[in-house]
Design an enzyme around this catalytic site. Sequence first.
Site, PDB file in Angstrom:
ATOM      1  N   PRO A  63       0.826  -1.212   0.000  1.00 15.16           N
ATOM      2  CA  PRO A  63       0.000   0.000   0.000  1.00 15.16           C
ATOM      3  C   PRO A  63       0.862   1.264   0.000  1.00 15.16           C
ATOM      4  O   PRO A  63       1.860   1.348   0.723  1.00 15.16           O
ATOM      5  CB  PRO A  63      -0.797  -0.098   1.301  1.00 15.16           C
ATOM      6  CG  PRO A  63      -0.542  -1.440   1.868  1.00 15.16           C
ATOM      7  CD  PRO A  63       0.665  -1.996   1.212  1.00 15.16           C
ATOM      8  N   HIS A  64       0.461   2.214  -0.829  1.00 18.00           N
ATOM      9  CA  HIS A  64       1.157   3.498  -0.895  1.00 18.00           C
ATOM     10  C   HIS A  64       0.183   4.538  -1.425  1.00 18.00           C
ATOM     11  O   HIS A  64      -0.886   4.190  -1.922  1.00 18.00           O
ATOM     12  CB  HIS A  64       2.413   3.404  -1.765  1.00 18.00           C
ATOM     13  CG  HIS A  64       2.157   2.923  -3.160  1.00 18.00           C
ATOM     14  ND1 HIS A  64       1.874   1.594  -3.447  1.00 18.00           N
ATOM     15  CD2 HIS A  64       2.108   3.577  -4.333  1.00 18.00           C
ATOM     16  CE1 HIS A  64       1.686   1.469  -4.753  1.00 18.00           C
ATOM     17  NE2 HIS A  64       1.807   2.653  -5.312  1.00 18.00           N
ATOM     18  N   GLY A  65       0.560   5.790  -1.329  1.00 17.99           N
ATOM     19  CA  GLY A  65      -0.339   6.873  -1.708  1.00 17.99           C
ATOM     20  C   GLY A  65      -0.337   7.169  -3.198  1.00 17.99           C
ATOM     21  O   GLY A  65       0.484   6.654  -3.956  1.00 17.99           O
TER      22      GLY A  65
END
Length: 145
Positions: A63-65
């Site tokens: 998960p990352h932005g």
Amino acid sequence: MSLPVLAKENILLNKEADTKEGAIKMTGQLLVDRGYVEPSYIDRMLEREELTSTYMGNFVAIPHGTEEGKASVKESGIAIIQVPNGVQFGEGNEVKLLIGIAGKGDEHLDILSQIAIVCSEEENVEKIVSATSTEEILEIFEEVN
């Protein structure tokens, strides 16, 4: 003060997550708590997941932005959460290892390549998922550098 990209305080063992969203929030909160990102980055992580899954196969999600989320990044960092009982990231995509990343500028590309090297080996993922200490996990990632 510059934070290390990965420290043992960035690793959580034996966590439970009921949903993909809960898992992403937990990962983002660890990045917030450790001082890498502003709280708003968690929303950008959830947006990213809606755009395209961060499930990478081999029981791993990263998960990352979104691109817009970069404004919320204070320092480049990695958060690792072990979820031995797994959490579903879509139909048949079980995740046992969450690796949250926050990168300043283009640093996320270097971070991603390091993670890819470690997680491309199924044996490494199994070792991380079954690790009983944060030091064991750190060692696996340090061997790549």
